[in-house]
Enzyme design. Structure first.
Site, mmCIF file in Angstrom:
data_model
loop_
_atom_site.group_PDB
_atom_site.id
_atom_site.type_symbol
_atom_site.label_atom_id
_atom_site.label_comp_id
_atom_site.label_asym_id
_atom_site.label_seq_id
_atom_site.Cartn_x
_atom_site.Cartn_y
_atom_site.Cartn_z
ATOM 1 N N ASP A 172 0.835 -1.203 0.000
ATOM 2 C CA ASP A 172 0.000 0.000 0.000
ATOM 3 C C ASP A 172 0.872 1.257 0.000
ATOM 4 O O ASP A 172 0.608 2.212 0.734
ATOM 5 C CB ASP A 172 -0.945 0.005 1.205
ATOM 6 C CG ASP A 172 -2.091 1.010 1.046
ATOM 7 O OD1 ASP A 172 -2.397 1.366 -0.111
ATOM 8 O OD2 ASP A 172 -2.666 1.440 2.061
ATOM 9 N N LEU A 173 1.912 1.244 -0.811
ATOM 10 C CA LEU A 173 2.765 2.425 -0.929
ATOM 11 C C LEU A 173 2.035 3.535 -1.667
ATOM 12 O O LEU A 173 1.422 3.297 -2.715
ATOM 13 C CB LEU A 173 4.059 2.069 -1.672
ATOM 14 C CG LEU A 173 5.036 1.163 -0.923
ATOM 15 C CD1 LEU A 173 6.114 0.674 -1.878
ATOM 16 C CD2 LEU A 173 5.650 1.891 0.267
#
Length: 837
Positions: A172-173
């Protein structure tokens, strides 16, 4: 009377994960709620609310012990939180516990409140999101600003790669999970790492621990889409967890880089439904970066190529790792050919000219140089192809090693399908037997696995197995990489450190010298890793009792470390700490303290407060302060280290034992013998759990206990502790280890005091024999044994030629090194005066 104890060794969110998205920032707005904010939760005083999410709340809190402000994440314990969310919360704790990197927010503590709520406390990061930071920069996207943003991005990719190396995929960058600290605008003008603002990666709530949780989540996650839409990779959009690997994060990094350079996203999803958005992510090609480019100059083809490769739909077509992506960015910044494109001759030529602008005369000489350039470009093409192959090989090697090691750990983990009663050592032994079969056609990977298992055996005290694996790793790397390769140098260094631990000092010195030579040739005379190899030699000389010889390589390592353009490194901190030990041995305790404090300062600047590196540096300073008699500060440092080790590793970790034993040392020197015995009993109990009851480090603690009991006048208990301890040391380290000789010398003195002259003489002669064999006739410790035996025989009325020979030979060596004021030299001179030379 015994000597003092030896110091111990030394978008749109498809999953509501917003709890931490705006959480770890001190400027995040407090969520509005009618809920009452508690005054305290456990050891934490609540200062305010940082954010609320679907399953919990994050507070700004003040931890009482130690005193610091933290982000305290609390998950509700009621029925509104299902088992999956609890599992995700626990996994986030486990993920963060694996990571200790200056660009990743650190976890401090986790547990449950008295009313059953899960919580963890972590570093409170002060700053703004990456998007806010970039919007705040008023400068146009000219060349300096482009280079600044690319340099920032390369550092972020490095940190992501660090997590990947430790088996953690973020999943979930996005810019809201990248927090930028206060910026030094003056420093930003300099194109160096030191001029970049600090960045922290947050929110590992969706992170996967590589291989461990694939099987566990496959049933529950197939068809479940997790992440944030604009930054989601095609494999995430398909809802296939078995397709997710490190290249999933590489895709997200590509989106972030695209946004950093253009202010736009590769896909415009705002007007599309969820289903249509997922189809676009999976199938549609992103808008070319040049279509949304607004820089002051034309977009460089290399920059567009880098971004496009990171955003490939098929994972196999992307960069194989975040490190490879970072490397290409840095190659562009250095005007070197990037690895993401075919190295054509004209492309290579253009890069060469850009790196080395030629004067006007170049045009006159061009025709004459064309042939030379043709040959050069051909060579460059081969080299670039080779580097590309090397980068892919590194990615393949990392994946193979991670899989192998994960299988090793799972065999000892009943929760992962392993047998319930398998120890780590048994799991490692079983894995070791598979190496040759698993990596029969991958000698470079085999060497890397052997290095890892060799280090594991070393930590477990299995020195013969450690040597077997490390020696084979050296041989494989010499055969397949060459004796002067940087990886070969690293293997030499690890083997050297093993040898000095087991007392094979000549071997330690020779292997360290081999590592230094290889490193100089492979990386040049100024590379920071040469400093690490020089430290290997320093350790070998220092632990063999030769501080003068140790000083030269360590001073060179310090010079190299101070000259690094990117600033201080852990290698420099290690060099400074080792030099502190060297100069303290030579009596300069004031300089030793200065060096040790600088080592701590560097280590703290590179990491957070609770890390093993900082604890090692504090331990070194505490021991030196103890030697100076500054017991209060020494005790404070060791208490800080002890609490830090417990927070990091738990109550029964081997590192906890080191702090306990050195605390005992402080108390011993103050004459607080009951307190010393208490600390040593705790240390022994910890080491028996950590290593097993027969480990040589348990023996060391028992030997120290023997010294304390001797000082307390409890001679029978002292002898029992000494004999039990030296037996364990002989079994674990070998009967001819120099440290065994040290213990036998102490036993000789104790037995003489107990009236057992025969036993005393036997112990002293054995101590001398070991030192002669291990250290040589001209070593200071050998001379000490000669004098001790000679004086003891003289005290019993023996006036033989042997006595005179022992005293004369011992004085000749010790006086030259320690001087005539040494107490043993004086005593030997006096005895010789009464016996005749």
């Amino acid at each position: 009377m015994p000597d003092a104890l030896d110091p111990s060794e030394q978008g749109r969110d498809l999953v509501n994960d917003s709890d931490l998205r705006e959480t770890m920032r001190s400027d995040a707005p407090a969520a509005r709620s009618v809920e009452t904010i508690p005054e305290r939760i456990g050891d934490y005083r609540i200062l305010g609310v940082l954010g609320r999410g679907g399953m919990g709340v994050v507070y700004e809190a003040e931890q009482q012990t130690p005193k610091r402000v933290v982000a305290l994440k609390l998950i509700r314990g009621d029925a509104s939180v299902d088992d999956l969310h609890v599992a995700m919360f626990r996994r986030e704790v486990e993920v963060l516990a694996r990571l200790a990197h200056p660009m990743i927010a650190s976890i401090y503590e986790s547990g449950r409140t008295v009313d059953g709520q899960h919580f963890f406390a972590m570093e409170l990061v002060r700053g703004v999101t990456l998007s806010e930071f970039l919007r705040s920069r008023t400068a146009p996207l000219d060349t300096p600003e482009l280079r600044h943003r690319l340099a920032m991005f390369a550092g972020i990719a490095d940190a992501v790669h660090y997590a990947h190396q430790r088996g953690v995929i973020h999943r979930d960058l996005k810019p809201s999970n990248l927090i930028v600290g206060e910026s030094d605008h003056a420093a930003e003008a300099r194109e160096s790492q030191a001029g970049l603002p600090s960045v922290k990666i947050l929110d590992f709530g969706l992170a996967r621990i590589t291989d461990v949780d694939v099987a566990a989540t496959r049933v529950t996650e197939i068809g479940t889409i997790r992440g944030t839409l604009p930054y989601m990779s095609p494999e995430q959009a398909r809802g296939r967890p078995d397709e997710i690997d490190v290249r999933t994060d590489v895709y997200a990094l590509g989106v972030i880089l695209y946004e950093m350079l253009s202010g736009a996203l590769p896909h415009d999803l705002a007007s599309h439904s969820l289903i249509e958005s997922l189809r676009i992510i999976e199938k549609a090609q992103p808008r070319p970066l040049r279509e949304v480019w607004s820089g002051s100059k034309r977009l460089d083809d290399d920059v567009e190529t880098i971004v496009a490769k990171a955003l490939e739909k098929e994972a196999n077509d992307r960069y194989g790792s975040a490190a490879a992506l970072a490397e290409d960015v840095r190659r562009y910044l250095a005007s070197q050919p990037i690895l993401a494109r075919p190295p054509s001759t004209m492309y290579q030529l253009r890069k060469l000219v850009r790196r080395n602008p030629l004067p006007t005369a170049f045009a006159v000489c061009m025709l004459a140089l064309l042939v030379v350039f043709a040959g050069t470009m051909a060579y460059q093409a081969r080299r670039i192809a080779s580097e590309r192959d090397r980068a892919q090989a590194e990615a393949d090697k990392s994946a193979a090693i991670n899989q192998f090691l994960q299988q090793t750990l799972e065999s000892a983990d009943p929760n992962a399908g392993g047998e319930r009663d398998v120890t780590i050592l048994e799991a490692v032994d079983r894995s070791a037997a598979r190496i040759q079969k698993d990596f029969a056609n991958q000698p470079i990977v085999e060497a890397a696995v052997r290095m890892t298992l060799g280090a594991t055996y070393l930590n477990l005290g299995k020195y013969e197995k450690a040597e077997e694996f490390l020696r084979r790793a050296v041989d494989l790397r010499i055969e397949h990489l060459g004796k002067n390769h940087a990886d070969t140098a690293t293997a030499w260094g690890q083997l050297s450190r093993l040898y000095h631990l087991v007392g094979r000092y000549d071997d330690a010195i020779q292997t360290a010298l081999s590592g230094i030579e290889a490193q100089r040739i492979a990386l040049g005379p100024k590379h920071y890793r040469l400093g690490e190899r020089l430290n290997d030699l320093g350790f070998a000389y220092f632990h063999s009792g030769k501080p003068d010889e140790a000083e030269k390589p360590v001073r060179e390592a310090i010079e190299i470390g101070r000259a690094q353009p990117a600033g201080p490194t852990y290698v420099l901190a290690e060099s400074l700490s080792l030099m502190a030990d060297i100069v303290s041995t030579k009596g300069d305790l004031k300089q030793a303290v200065t060096l040790a404090r600088e080592s701590i300062k560097i280590t703290e600047s590179l990491n957070n407060k609770d890390t093993p590196q900082i604890d090692v540096a504090k331990n070194s300073l505490a021991v030196i302060l103890m030697q100076k008699g500054e017991f209060a500060e020494s005790e404070t440092l060791l208490m800080e280290m002890l609490e830090s080790q417990k927070r990091q590793f738990g109550e029964m970790h081997s590192q906890v034992a080191i702090a306990l034993e050195n605390l005992g040392n402080v108390y011993f020197r103050q004459g607080r013998l009951d307190k010393t015995i208490e600390m040593l009993n705790q240390a022994a109990a910890v080491r028996k759990v950590a290593y097993g009851p027969k480990h040589p480090t348990v023996g060391r603690t028992l030997v120290n206990m023997g010294t304390v009991l001797w000082r307390a006048g409890r001679l029978e208990e002292s002898e029992r502790a000494y004999r039990e301890g030296v037996t364990l040391m002989k079994e674990g380290m070998g009967k001819d280890h120099p440290d065994v000789a040290y213990v036998l010398a102490s036993i000789g003195g104790l037995l003489d005091q107990r009236g057992n002259r025969m036993g005393s003489e036997e112990a002293l002669r054995e101590s001398l024999r070991i030192r002669r064999s291990a250290l040589g006739e001209k070593h200071r410790l050998t001379a000490t044994s000669m004098i001790d035996l000679g004086l003891k025989l003289k005290s019993w009325g023996v006036n033989s030629n042997e006595v005179r020979k022992l005293l004369n030979e011992g004085v000749a060596v010790l006086a030259a090194e320690a001087g005539e004021d040494d107490s043993r030299v004086k005593a030997a001179r006096a005895a010789l005066g009464s016996t005749g030379k």
